[in-house]
Motif scaffolding. Sequence first.
Motif, PDB file in Angstrom:
ATOM      1  N   LYS A 211       0.823  -1.219   0.000  1.00 34.30           N
ATOM      2  CA  LYS A 211       0.000   0.000   0.000  1.00 34.30           C
ATOM      3  C   LYS A 211       0.859   1.273   0.000  1.00 34.30           C
ATOM      4  O   LYS A 211       0.482   2.274  -0.615  1.00 34.30           O
ATOM      5  N   GLY A 212       2.031   1.198   0.662  1.00 34.94           N
ATOM      6  CA  GLY A 212       2.905   2.370   0.683  1.00 34.94           C
ATOM      7  C   GLY A 212       3.510   2.660  -0.681  1.00 34.94           C
ATOM      8  O   GLY A 212       3.841   3.790  -1.005  1.00 34.94           O
ATOM      9  N   LEU A 213       3.645   1.598  -1.491  1.00 40.26           N
ATOM     10  CA  LEU A 213       4.276   1.783  -2.797  1.00 40.26           C
ATOM     11  C   LEU A 213       3.333   2.483  -3.777  1.00 40.26           C
ATOM     12  O   LEU A 213       3.747   3.374  -4.508  1.00 40.26           O
ATOM     13  N   PHE A 214       2.066   2.064  -3.812  1.00 33.86           N
ATOM     14  CA  PHE A 214       1.169   2.634  -4.826  1.00 33.86           C
ATOM     15  C   PHE A 214      -0.056   3.310  -4.233  1.00 33.86           C
ATOM     16  O   PHE A 214      -0.206   4.514  -4.330  1.00 33.86           O
ATOM     17  N   LYS A 215      -0.933   2.531  -3.600  1.00 37.76           N
ATOM     18  CA  LYS A 215      -2.257   3.046  -3.253  1.00 37.76           C
ATOM     19  C   LYS A 215      -2.181   4.230  -2.290  1.00 37.76           C
ATOM     20  O   LYS A 215      -2.961   5.169  -2.391  1.00 37.76           O
ATOM     21  N   GLU A 216      -1.266   4.163  -1.335  1.00 40.68           N
ATOM     22  CA  GLU A 216      -1.150   5.257  -0.372  1.00 40.68           C
ATOM     23  C   GLU A 216       0.228   5.888  -0.467  1.00 40.68           C
ATOM     24  O   GLU A 216       0.823   6.260   0.543  1.00 40.68           O
ATOM     25  N   ASN A 217       0.754   5.973  -1.690  1.00 37.78           N
ATOM     26  CA  ASN A 217       2.099   6.531  -1.854  1.00 37.78           C
ATOM     27  C   ASN A 217       2.200   7.889  -1.160  1.00 37.78           C
ATOM     28  O   ASN A 217       1.418   8.788  -1.433  1.00 37.78           O
ATOM     29  N   PRO A 218       3.170   8.031  -0.224  1.00 36.07           N
ATOM     30  CA  PRO A 218       3.212   9.265   0.559  1.00 36.07           C
ATOM     31  C   PRO A 218       3.477  10.506  -0.285  1.00 36.07           C
ATOM     32  O   PRO A 218       2.983  11.580   0.039  1.00 36.07           O
ATOM     33  N   LEU A 219       4.232  10.368  -1.357  1.00 37.61           N
ATOM     34  CA  LEU A 219       4.595  11.564  -2.121  1.00 37.61           C
ATOM     35  C   LEU A 219       3.512  11.970  -3.108  1.00 37.61           C
ATOM     36  O   LEU A 219       3.086  13.127  -3.141  1.00 37.61           O
ATOM     37  N   PHE A 220       3.022  11.030  -3.894  1.00 33.51           N
ATOM     38  CA  PHE A 220       2.122  11.428  -4.978  1.00 33.51           C
ATOM     39  C   PHE A 220       0.642  11.336  -4.617  1.00 33.51           C
ATOM     40  O   PHE A 220      -0.180  12.021  -5.216  1.00 33.51           O
ATOM     41  N   ILE A 221       0.281  10.485  -3.658  1.00 32.98           N
ATOM     42  CA  ILE A 221      -1.133  10.384  -3.299  1.00 32.98           C
ATOM     43  C   ILE A 221      -1.430  11.265  -2.079  1.00 32.98           C
ATOM     44  O   ILE A 221      -2.347  12.081  -2.099  1.00 32.98           O
ATOM     45  N   SER A 222      -0.634  11.120  -1.022  1.00 38.44           N
ATOM     46  CA  SER A 222      -0.888  11.946   0.163  1.00 38.44           C
ATOM     47  C   SER A 222      -0.241  13.324   0.065  1.00 38.44           C
ATOM     48  O   SER A 222      -0.551  14.203   0.853  1.00 38.44           O
ATOM     49  N   VAL A 223       0.685  13.501  -0.887  1.00 41.11           N
ATOM     50  CA  VAL A 223       1.446  14.752  -1.056  1.00 41.11           C
ATOM     51  C   VAL A 223       2.050  15.213   0.275  1.00 41.11           C
ATOM     52  O   VAL A 223       1.844  16.325   0.729  1.00 41.11           O
ATOM     53  N   LEU A 224       2.818  14.308   0.899  1.00 43.61           N
ATOM     54  CA  LEU A 224       3.553  14.647   2.113  1.00 43.61           C
ATOM     55  C   LEU A 224       5.043  14.691   1.787  1.00 43.61           C
ATOM     56  O   LEU A 224       5.498  14.056   0.842  1.00 43.61           O
ATOM     57  N   GLY A 225       5.787  15.424   2.603  1.00 42.45           N
ATOM     58  CA  GLY A 225       7.232  15.459   2.415  1.00 42.45           C
ATOM     59  C   GLY A 225       7.647  16.116   1.118  1.00 42.45           C
ATOM     60  O   GLY A 225       8.529  15.653   0.400  1.00 42.45           O
ATOM     61  N   MET A 226       6.969  17.236   0.811  1.00 47.27           N
ATOM     62  CA  MET A 226       7.236  17.931  -0.453  1.00 47.27           C
ATOM     63  C   MET A 226       8.617  18.583  -0.503  1.00 47.27           C
ATOM     64  O   MET A 226       9.283  18.535  -1.526  1.00 47.27           O
ATOM     65  N   CYS A 227       9.013  19.220   0.607  1.00 46.51           N
ATOM     66  CA  CYS A 227      10.223  20.057   0.547  1.00 46.51           C
ATOM     67  C   CYS A 227      11.441  19.276   0.065  1.00 46.51           C
ATOM     68  O   CYS A 227      12.057  19.651  -0.918  1.00 46.51           O
ATOM     69  N   PRO A 228      11.799  18.146   0.737  1.00 48.23           N
ATOM     70  CA  PRO A 228      12.973  17.420   0.246  1.00 48.23           C
ATOM     71  C   PRO A 228      12.773  16.860  -1.155  1.00 48.23           C
ATOM     72  O   PRO A 228      13.728  16.739  -1.910  1.00 48.23           O
ATOM     73  N   SER A 229      11.517  16.561  -1.519  1.00 44.70           N
ATOM     74  CA  SER A 229      11.303  15.962  -2.843  1.00 44.70           C
ATOM     75  C   SER A 229      11.637  16.958  -3.953  1.00 44.70           C
ATOM     76  O   SER A 229      12.023  16.568  -5.045  1.00 44.70           O
ATOM     77  N   LEU A 230      11.484  18.240  -3.673  1.00 41.70           N
ATOM     78  CA  LEU A 230      11.839  19.223  -4.684  1.00 41.70           C
ATOM     79  C   LEU A 230      13.329  19.553  -4.629  1.00 41.70           C
ATOM     80  O   LEU A 230      13.960  19.802  -5.652  1.00 41.70           O
ATOM     81  N   ALA A 231      13.886  19.541  -3.414  1.00 44.20           N
ATOM     82  CA  ALA A 231      15.244  20.029  -3.256  1.00 44.20           C
ATOM     83  C   ALA A 231      16.312  18.980  -3.522  1.00 44.20           C
ATOM     84  O   ALA A 231      17.432  19.317  -3.895  1.00 44.20           O
ATOM     85  N   THR A 232      15.985  17.698  -3.331  1.00 46.54           N
ATOM     86  CA  THR A 232      17.054  16.692  -3.424  1.00 46.54           C
ATOM     87  C   THR A 232      16.931  15.833  -4.677  1.00 46.54           C
ATOM     88  O   THR A 232      17.476  14.746  -4.727  1.00 46.54           O
ATOM     89  N   THR A 233      16.218  16.325  -5.693  1.00 40.43           N
ATOM     90  CA  THR A 233      16.047  15.470  -6.869  1.00 40.43           C
ATOM     91  C   THR A 233      16.766  16.020  -8.094  1.00 40.43           C
ATOM     92  O   THR A 233      16.356  15.775  -9.221  1.00 40.43           O
TER      93      THR A 233
END
Lengths: 191, 225
Positions: free
Chosen positions: B9-31
Motif C-alpha cells: 500500500k505504501g508503494l502505490f495506493k497510499e504513496n506518501p509523495l504522490f497520493i498523500s502529497v507529504l514530504g514535499m520540501c525534500p522531494s523538490l530540493a534533493t532530486t
Amino acid sequence: MSSLISLAFAAFIVQNIILTQFLGICPFLGVSRKRSAAVGMGIAVVFVIVLSSSITWLLYHYVLAELHIEYLRTIVFILVIASLVQMVEIFLKKISPALYKALGIYLPLITTNCAVLGVAIININNGYNFLEMLVYSTFISLGFLFVMVIFSMMREKLDFAPVPKAFKGTPIALIVAAILALIFTRFGGIV
Amino acid sequence: MTQRENFVKGLFKENPLFISVLGMCPSLATTKTLENAIGMGIAVLFVLTLSNLIISLLMSNKKIAELVKPVRIPVYIVVIATLVTIVEMLTHAFVPVLYQSLGVFIPLIVVNCIILGRAEAFASNHKPLDAVVDGVGMALGYMGGLMLLALVRESLGYGSLTVLNQFGVTIKLNLVPVLNFLGIAPMEFFVQPAGAFLTFGFLLAAIVVFSNKKAEKAKKGSEAA
C-alpha cells in the motif's frame, strides 16, 4: 553596512525561502487558498522565525559550543522550537486576545514547518554573527510572507480559471509556482 | 490486512509523495540528480523503519503507553530527532559528498510529515512487526517517488543519470546522444528550482489521470459483474 543590505536583498528575493530553497512548501500549498489565511500564516511565521533563530543561535554558541556537544543541535533545536511555539501561544492568549484570534490557529502548524528549523540550521551552517543572523532571519521570513501573499492572490483567481480536470488543485498550483520561481531566480545577477 | 497488502500500500495506493502529497520540501530540493534522490530515500528508509519500530514497541506496552499518551508528540519527536542525528553523523563520516549536497535536508527529516504521520497514524496502534513492514513500504514508496522526479529532472536537465559518484566510483549514464537524436539539448531549466515545481506538477497531474482511469475501470468491472 552594504554587505548587510545585500544579505537582506538576497534573503528576501534571490534565495527566497519557498521558491528557491524549498522550505515551507506545506503551508505554501496548504494555507494559500485565501489571502486572509496566507497573511495570518505569514505573519505568524515571521514572528516565530525571528524569535526562534535568535534563541537557537544564542543556545548554540553559548551552551552547545561551550560544552562541545554540537552534535545535539538537531534535537535541541526542534525541542526549543516546539516549546517556543507553545509559549508564544499561551503568551498571546493572555496579552492580546485579538492577535491570538487572528494567528492562533496557525501557530500549532508552525512546529512542523520545516522553514523554522531550516532557518535556524542555515544560520549556524553559514557562520553568521548575531547581527547577520538577525538580518537574515528577518528578511528570509519576510520573503516567506511576500510570496505567500502573491501566491494566495493568484490562487484566488485560479479557482475561476478553466483548468483541465487533471490539473485541478495542487498540480496547477505547482505549475504557477514554477513560473513564480523562474521570476525570482532571474534576480540572481543583482547580488 | 495481510502483510503483503500492508507492504504494497505504501508503494502505490497510499504513496506518501504522490497520493498523500507529504514530504514535499525534500522531494523538490534533493532530486537534482538520481544519486541524491537515492541517498535521501535511504536516509528516510532508515529513520522511518526504526522510528516505527521504536514507537510501536513503546506504545504496545500498556503501562508506558498510558504514561506517554498525553505527551506523545514530543516523545515521538525526540525519538525521531535522535535517529536523524545518527543518520547525520553516519552520512557525514562515510559519504561526505552526499552529506554536502543534501545539506540542510538531512536534519530536516525531523520535521518531515511522513515520519511523524506514520508514527501517529500507524505505529502507535499496531504490532511492532506490522509497523516495520509499513515503514519499509512507505519509505520505499517515497524513495520511488523521489527517483521518478530525479529521473525526469536529471535526464532532461543534465543529459545524464548518476547512480553513484562516491568513493572514487562513478556509475553514470550519458543520455546526451539520446537527447540529440530527439533533437533537443539538455535544458538547465529542469535542474533549477522552477523546473522542480514544473516537473512535480506535471507528474502529479499524470498520476491523477492514471488513478482516475483505474478507478473508473474498477467501477465498470464491478458493475458488469
